[in-house]
Write a protein that holds these residues in place. Sequence first.
Motif, PDB file in Angstrom:
ATOM      1  N   TYR A   1       0.842  -1.203   0.000  1.00 52.09           N
ATOM      2  CA  TYR A   1       0.000   0.000   0.000  1.00 52.09           C
ATOM      3  C   TYR A   1       0.875   1.251   0.000  1.00 52.09           C
ATOM      4  CZ  TYR A   1      -3.592   3.327   1.646  1.00 52.09           C
ATOM      5  OH  TYR A   1      -4.453   4.406   1.788  1.00 52.09           O
ATOM      6  N   LEU A   2       1.911   1.232   0.824  1.00 58.07           N
ATOM      7  CA  LEU A   2       2.763   2.415   0.967  1.00 58.07           C
ATOM      8  C   LEU A   2       3.637   2.657  -0.262  1.00 58.07           C
ATOM      9  CD1 LEU A   2       3.846   1.834   4.676  1.00 58.07           C
ATOM     10  CD2 LEU A   2       2.270   3.604   3.851  1.00 58.07           C
ATOM     11  N   ASN A   3       4.057   1.584  -0.945  1.00 56.23           N
ATOM     12  CA  ASN A   3       4.963   1.772  -2.086  1.00 56.23           C
ATOM     13  C   ASN A   3       4.255   1.781  -3.432  1.00 56.23           C
ATOM     14  OD1 ASN A   3       4.519  -0.933  -2.795  1.00 56.23           O
ATOM     15  ND2 ASN A   3       6.337  -1.664  -1.704  1.00 56.23           N
ATOM     16  N   GLY A   4       2.921   1.694  -3.424  1.00 54.02           N
ATOM     17  CA  GLY A   4       2.170   1.855  -4.663  1.00 54.02           C
ATOM     18  C   GLY A   4       1.892   0.589  -5.443  1.00 54.02           C
ATOM     19  N   VAL A   5       2.252  -0.575  -4.913  1.00 50.48           N
ATOM     20  CA  VAL A   5       1.860  -1.824  -5.574  1.00 50.48           C
ATOM     21  C   VAL A   5       0.339  -1.983  -5.477  1.00 50.48           C
ATOM     22  CG1 VAL A   5       2.010  -4.352  -5.464  1.00 50.48           C
ATOM     23  CG2 VAL A   5       4.081  -2.956  -5.257  1.00 50.48           C
ATOM     24  N   ILE A   6      -0.213  -1.596  -4.330  1.00 48.50           N
ATOM     25  CA  ILE A   6      -1.670  -1.503  -4.187  1.00 48.50           C
ATOM     26  C   ILE A   6      -2.042  -0.077  -4.572  1.00 48.50           C
ATOM     27  CG2 ILE A   6      -3.629  -1.591  -2.599  1.00 48.50           C
ATOM     28  CD1 ILE A   6      -2.004  -3.614  -0.950  1.00 48.50           C
ATOM     29  N   LYS A   7      -2.795   0.059  -5.649  1.00 48.08           N
ATOM     30  CA  LYS A   7      -3.075   1.385  -6.205  1.00 48.08           C
ATOM     31  C   LYS A   7      -4.452   1.899  -5.778  1.00 48.08           C
ATOM     32  CE  LYS A   7       0.059   0.843 -10.093  1.00 48.08           C
ATOM     33  NZ  LYS A   7       0.319   1.186 -11.506  1.00 48.08           N
ATOM     34  N   LYS A   8      -4.507   3.200  -5.583  1.00 51.48           N
ATOM     35  CA  LYS A   8      -5.724   3.860  -5.097  1.00 51.48           C
ATOM     36  C   LYS A   8      -6.294   4.762  -6.186  1.00 51.48           C
ATOM     37  CE  LYS A   8      -2.871   5.318  -1.881  1.00 51.48           C
ATOM     38  NZ  LYS A   8      -1.783   4.336  -1.931  1.00 51.48           N
ATOM     39  N   HIS A   9      -7.584   5.082  -6.066  1.00 51.43           N
ATOM     40  CA  HIS A   9      -8.174   6.008  -7.034  1.00 51.43           C
ATOM     41  C   HIS A   9      -9.020   7.090  -6.375  1.00 51.43           C
ATOM     42  CE1 HIS A   9     -11.508   3.019  -6.690  1.00 51.43           C
ATOM     43  NE2 HIS A   9     -12.246   4.105  -6.778  1.00 51.43           N
ATOM     44  N   GLU A  10      -9.014   7.147  -5.041  1.00 50.04           N
ATOM     45  CA  GLU A  10      -9.745   8.235  -4.390  1.00 50.04           C
ATOM     46  C   GLU A  10      -9.059   8.632  -3.096  1.00 50.04           C
ATOM     47  OE1 GLU A  10     -13.269   6.410  -1.626  1.00 50.04           O
ATOM     48  OE2 GLU A  10     -13.677   6.403  -3.757  1.00 50.04           O
ATOM     49  N   ASN A  11      -9.327   9.865  -2.672  1.00 51.58           N
ATOM     50  CA  ASN A  11      -8.807  10.352  -1.408  1.00 51.58           C
ATOM     51  C   ASN A  11      -9.655   9.826  -0.255  1.00 51.58           C
ATOM     52  OD1 ASN A  11      -6.506  11.907  -2.002  1.00 51.58           O
ATOM     53  ND2 ASN A  11      -7.762  13.614  -2.721  1.00 51.58           N
ATOM     54  N   THR A  12      -9.092   9.889   0.942  1.00 54.41           N
ATOM     55  CA  THR A  12      -9.852   9.521   2.140  1.00 54.41           C
ATOM     56  C   THR A  12     -10.027  10.754   3.020  1.00 54.41           C
ATOM     57  OG1 THR A  12      -7.792   8.864   3.231  1.00 54.41           O
ATOM     58  CG2 THR A  12      -9.050   7.134   2.118  1.00 54.41           C
ATOM     59  N   ARG A  13     -11.014  10.673   3.925  1.00 55.51           N
ATOM     60  CA  ARG A  13     -11.269  11.769   4.855  1.00 55.51           C
ATOM     61  C   ARG A  13     -10.801  11.348   6.251  1.00 55.51           C
ATOM     62  NH1 ARG A  13     -16.829  12.021   3.279  1.00 55.51           N
ATOM     63  NH2 ARG A  13     -17.371  12.195   5.482  1.00 55.51           N
ATOM     64  N   GLU A  14     -10.070  12.236   6.897  1.00 57.48           N
ATOM     65  CA  GLU A  14      -9.439  11.885   8.165  1.00 57.48           C
ATOM     66  C   GLU A  14     -10.452  11.438   9.213  1.00 57.48           C
ATOM     67  OE1 GLU A  14      -6.195  13.719  11.340  1.00 57.48           O
ATOM     68  OE2 GLU A  14      -7.253  15.057   9.955  1.00 57.48           O
ATOM     69  N   GLU A  15     -11.608  12.115   9.279  1.00 59.43           N
ATOM     70  CA  GLU A  15     -12.567  11.763  10.327  1.00 59.43           C
ATOM     71  C   GLU A  15     -13.127  10.356  10.145  1.00 59.43           C
ATOM     72  OE1 GLU A  15     -15.005  14.112   7.232  1.00 59.43           O
ATOM     73  OE2 GLU A  15     -12.980  14.113   8.083  1.00 59.43           O
ATOM     74  N   LYS A  16     -13.246   9.919   8.882  1.00 59.29           N
ATOM     75  CA  LYS A  16     -13.714   8.560   8.628  1.00 59.29           C
ATOM     76  C   LYS A  16     -12.626   7.544   8.943  1.00 59.29           C
ATOM     77  CE  LYS A  16     -16.485   7.332   5.407  1.00 59.29           C
ATOM     78  NZ  LYS A  16     -17.094   7.017   4.094  1.00 59.29           N
TER      79      LYS A  16
END
Length: 412
Positions: free
Chosen positions: A114-129
């Motif tokens: 997750y940290l090195n980008g092998v697991i890829k993301k497509h949206e931001n997260t919200r801190e409170e959630k």
Amino acid sequence: MAIVKPFQCVRPNKEEARLVAALPYDVYNRNEACQVTAGNPKSFLNIDRPETQFPQDVDIYDDRVYEKAANMLKEWMKDGTFVQDDVKAYYIYELIMDGRGQTGIVACSSIDDYLNGVIKKHENTREEKELDRIRHVDTTDAQTGPIFLAYRSREEINRLVEEKKKADPLYDFTADDGISHKVWRIADPDTVSLIEEHFLRIPATYIADGHHRAASAVKVGIKRRKETPDNTGEEEFQFFLSVLFPDDQLMILPYNRVVKDLNGLSLVEFLSKLSEGFTVTAAGENAFGPSEKGSFGLYLNKTWYCLKAKEALKSDDPVKGLDVSILQDNLLGPILGIKDPRIDKRIDFIGGIRGLKELEKRCEEDMTVAFSMYPTSIGELFAVADAGLLMPPKSTWFEPKLRSGLFIHMLK
């Protein structure tokens, strides 16, 4: 390469699995969650949303709420509601909705991926959630809701999965919503090693659903690394619970939009402005859902219209070319004044599972205009993530939803 590990699963006993399995915690508001738990004391929602065990005047973020979740999990493990497998294993998880199935592998993914980008993301997260799930995971010492990951389909994994599905399943039940669930366990060492090797040849996996749960699990892992300076990298907190699906089995439903008003425009003015960027044709009184990319349904004054984006609005950019972006950048923003759909109270989003009649219903109740969308494709999701970009909010709605409580990954 994707690091995908077997794990020693905590799971419900066979007789109670159907009762325990619950929809994800975040599909309910507090009142809805309370109704579910009142009707089913064995629903995992009792643990996933532990505020349901308290009066309404107790804050959902109260320390006692998270402690209650931890205590209930321990109690259910003690009384036999949950059992823990004695060896590390992978699990095959099949969901069937309306005759269409998708089958994934339940495993633990690496927080380093997750940290090195092998697991890829497509949206931001919200801190409170994030903070809510961070506290839930940290207090219960468990990851209870799997992250929905996708990967580009590989024939060797598909063949292995189909072969293992010929055995008798561990679970086989149909939930109240009509979705069927089957689970098989893979514990023999040779097959376990083979699955791990297959995933090591996969360059990337993609978060389809569960960005907040993934971010929270990773942050708990980082926290525990700091608390355990002599960690080896193999501790359970170094991994998070996931179900990995081949992309060619996945279905994304549209994520439709409804808006409270026409931003001060008359019907004639609104349709006139629309015609600058879209070809507008009347579709009659029958609900209209678009059948191709670049098309949109519009419901206004009890009439449906078909909107087709003109060529000037289309783009090869992986984000700007999305239908949700075309609508936002050329209609919702400049014409209806919805500058930031994440925070604007004049817009709401309705998952495609609710159907087009829900759009009509909302326009009769509290909204004025509705837009039916053509669904974002899994290929578009991959393209955005591969480019290191982010999708607009509410771009995808995956069905069927993974159940929580069927698979639990303990951190100790």
